[in-house]
Enzyme design. Structure first.
Site, PDB file in Angstrom:
ATOM      1  N   TYR A 161       0.816  -1.217   0.000  1.00  0.00           N
ATOM      2  CA  TYR A 161       0.000   0.000   0.000  1.00  0.00           C
ATOM      3  C   TYR A 161       0.853   1.272   0.000  1.00  0.00           C
ATOM      4  O   TYR A 161       0.315   2.375   0.058  1.00  0.00           O
ATOM      5  CB  TYR A 161      -0.898   0.046   1.240  1.00  0.00           C
ATOM      6  CG  TYR A 161      -2.091  -0.869   1.171  1.00  0.00           C
ATOM      7  CD1 TYR A 161      -1.955  -2.170   0.719  1.00  0.00           C
ATOM      8  CD2 TYR A 161      -3.342  -0.435   1.561  1.00  0.00           C
ATOM      9  CE1 TYR A 161      -3.047  -3.024   0.665  1.00  0.00           C
ATOM     10  CE2 TYR A 161      -4.436  -1.276   1.513  1.00  0.00           C
ATOM     11  CZ  TYR A 161      -4.278  -2.566   1.058  1.00  0.00           C
ATOM     12  OH  TYR A 161      -5.360  -3.392   1.010  1.00  0.00           O
ATOM     13  N   LYS A 228       2.785 -13.669   6.495  1.00  0.00           N
ATOM     14  CA  LYS A 228       2.911 -14.702   5.465  1.00  0.00           C
ATOM     15  C   LYS A 228       4.408 -14.933   5.247  1.00  0.00           C
ATOM     16  O   LYS A 228       4.925 -14.929   4.128  1.00  0.00           O
ATOM     17  CB  LYS A 228       2.192 -14.187   4.196  1.00  0.00           C
ATOM     18  CG  LYS A 228       1.918 -15.197   3.151  1.00  0.00           C
ATOM     19  CD  LYS A 228       0.870 -16.224   3.502  1.00  0.00           C
ATOM     20  CE  LYS A 228       0.871 -17.301   2.451  1.00  0.00           C
ATOM     21  NZ  LYS A 228       0.307 -18.571   2.872  1.00  0.00           N
ATOM     22  N   ASP A 279      -3.025 -17.163   6.080  1.00  0.00           N
ATOM     23  CA  ASP A 279      -4.143 -17.964   5.562  1.00  0.00           C
ATOM     24  C   ASP A 279      -4.763 -18.828   6.665  1.00  0.00           C
ATOM     25  O   ASP A 279      -5.974 -19.035   6.694  1.00  0.00           O
ATOM     26  CB  ASP A 279      -3.732 -18.814   4.358  1.00  0.00           C
ATOM     27  CG  ASP A 279      -2.385 -19.467   4.532  1.00  0.00           C
ATOM     28  OD1 ASP A 279      -1.380 -18.833   4.187  1.00  0.00           O
ATOM     29  OD2 ASP A 279      -2.330 -20.587   5.048  1.00  0.00           O
ATOM     30  N   ASP A 303      -6.027  -5.459   6.138  1.00  0.00           N
ATOM     31  CA  ASP A 303      -7.171  -4.963   5.375  1.00  0.00           C
ATOM     32  C   ASP A 303      -8.181  -6.094   5.185  1.00  0.00           C
ATOM     33  O   ASP A 303      -9.382  -5.955   5.463  1.00  0.00           O
ATOM     34  CB  ASP A 303      -6.664  -4.452   4.014  1.00  0.00           C
ATOM     35  CG  ASP A 303      -7.676  -3.554   3.332  1.00  0.00           C
ATOM     36  OD1 ASP A 303      -8.775  -3.358   3.882  1.00  0.00           O
ATOM     37  OD2 ASP A 303      -7.374  -3.058   2.235  1.00  0.00           O
TER      38      ASP A 303
END
Ligand code: NAP
Length: 412
Positions: A161, A228, A279, A303
């Site tokens: 972002y 992640k 995940d 987000d």
């Protein structure tokens, strides 16, 4: 010191909030800038401000009062000043420290970035904080929505972002592709767009520090680092490592890691720090909801996670948000402008009202915040709700935006 505004006129009454030795100094009559927002923004602002004022009046018997100061952004600013985000608005937030806003239109095209992203970056509001819990009676898609009670700390200024992007076929994209091929031996398909994912030690540590401080101050049990890092080792993996580092270096006596507990260390009333791959968190928050508490996560994961958690307890219409830095704080409705309902007095003001509760708590006016929280809960339990909730609830009484505010005030 009040800045020299070019077109804004600050209220003649009220006192600015300031900082002394890093601590917020809140007078009994603080001046608070607000942006009512575009589309349905004015509908929800009109309703919400009445709720805030009523709660403050009731909690402090007239001893405290907010002096509201309208500042402009979005379409109203564009029409009045020719600019989407006038410098006056940024100066007002800097000067008065705490502000609140409705939703803003993101202008499409014309090279203008999202106003929300710009506000966060320019004012260095590095943490996006989203508390998500269930309000009894709200229609929700899961069997046990009441098991959700989490606070998400999402890094707000870095990651994909950061806005460092080059379109396919531009000289910039071609140069980056060529550089990586020549200097690093990395092949990227020539017809690729390029986005850069920076994540810094400083940016990560200040976010985690805020999450841990919050968890300790609010007697929370667990902070989960969501990353992640198994795939993106030097960004998301580093986020995980830096987060543990800051927790151990600065809060050693008050925290224990899950790994240490597994190896035999005692929890002894301490805050537990663990980490989960992004995940897996999305399935865990559905299947083991009650185990999760406070999350610290990079921008993109945060987000997605914020909206997924909000959906689980009945949707975005009720989810509050805050953007907080070391000096300033900006509270905001998390949904968009819902333009098709503009001016119809039907939209749910819950998100902005609960963002106001966060703001009152941030000021230390927790009695006023609690009055609103409890009254909102009671109003929903009485099945007096706006259309979005009414259409999913049996036997609900559908209220207009303004009537919903009246009902909350009556329930205080
Ligand atoms: P949106 O404004 O959030 O609205 C999409 C739909 O969500 C609405 O039609 C409505 O659904 C429901 N909804 C949203 N807020 C609601 C509320 N308070 N009460 C009840 N229902 C609500 O999303 P969008 O149409 O994608 O975006 C419109 C504009 O908002 C865009 O310019 C976008 O960039 C901007 N935006 C701003 C922010 C922000 O300022 N923080 C955030 C997101 C989007 P139903 O039609 O089913 O009733």
């Amino acid at each position: 010191m009040t800045p020299n505004f070019s077109s804004l006129k600050p209220p003649t009454r009220g006192t600015p909030i300031s900082r002394r030795g890093g601590q917020l100094v809140v007078p009994d009559n603080p001046i608070i800038p607000f942006i009512e927002g575009d589309g349905t923004g004015p509908d929800i602002w009109r309703a919400s401000v009445r709720v805030f004022d009523a709660a403050v009046a009731k909690a402090y018997g007239g001893k405290r009062r907010i002096e509201w100061f309208e500042v402009l952004a979005g379409e109203k600013a564009k029409n009045a000043t020719g600019e989407w985000l006038p410098n006056d608005t940024l100066e007002a937030v800097k000067a008065y420290k705490v502000a609140i806003k409705g939703p803003l239109t993101t202008p499409v095209g014309g090279g203008i970035r999202s106003l929300n992203v710009t506000l966060r970056q320019v004012l260095d509001l590095y943490a996006c904080i989203r508390p998500i819990r269930y309000f009894a009676g709200t229609p929700a898609p899961v069997t046990h929505p009441e098991r959700m009670n989490v606070v998400i700390f999402r890094e707000n200024t870095e990651d994909v972002y950061a806005g460092i992007e080059f379109a396919k076929g531009t000289p910039q994209a071609e140069r980056v592709i060529e550089f990586l091929a020549k200097e690093m031996g990395k092949r990227i398909a020539p017809d690729s767009g390029i986005g850069i994912k920076p994540m810094s030690e400083t940016g990560t540590k200040r976010l985690m520090r805020m999450a841990v401080r919050y968890a300790l101050a609010h007697h929370r049990k667990l902070v989960t680092i969501v990353h992640k890092g198994n795939i993106m080792k030097f960004t998301e993996g580093a986020f995980r490592d830096w987060s543990y580092e800051v927790a151990k270096a600065e809060f050693r006596d008050q925290i224990v890691t899950e790994e240490e507990v597994t190896a035999g260390a005692s929890r002894d009333g301490k805050l537990v720090i663990n980490d989960r791959i992004a995940d897996s968190v999305f399935q865990q928050i559905l299947t083991r909801t009650a185990e999760y508490d406070v999350f610290a996560t990079p921008n993109l994961n945060g987000d997605y996670l914020s909206d997924a958690c909000a959906a689980q307890v009945g949707g975005l219409g009720m989810a509050p948000g805050a953007n907080i830095g070391d000096d300033m704080a900006f509270f905001e409705a998390t949904h968009g402008t819902a333009p098709k309902y503009a001016g119809k007095d039907v939209i749910n003001p819950g998100s902005l009202i609960l963002s106001g509760v966060m703001m009152l708590n941030y000021l230390g006016w927790v009695e006023a915040g609690a009055l609103i929280d409890t009254a909102l809960e009671k109003t929903i339990a009485q099945k007096q709700v706006t259309y979005d909730l009414a259409r999913q609830m049996k036997g609900a009484k559908e209220l207009k935006t303004s009537e919903f505010a009246d009902a909350i005030i009556k329930n205080m």
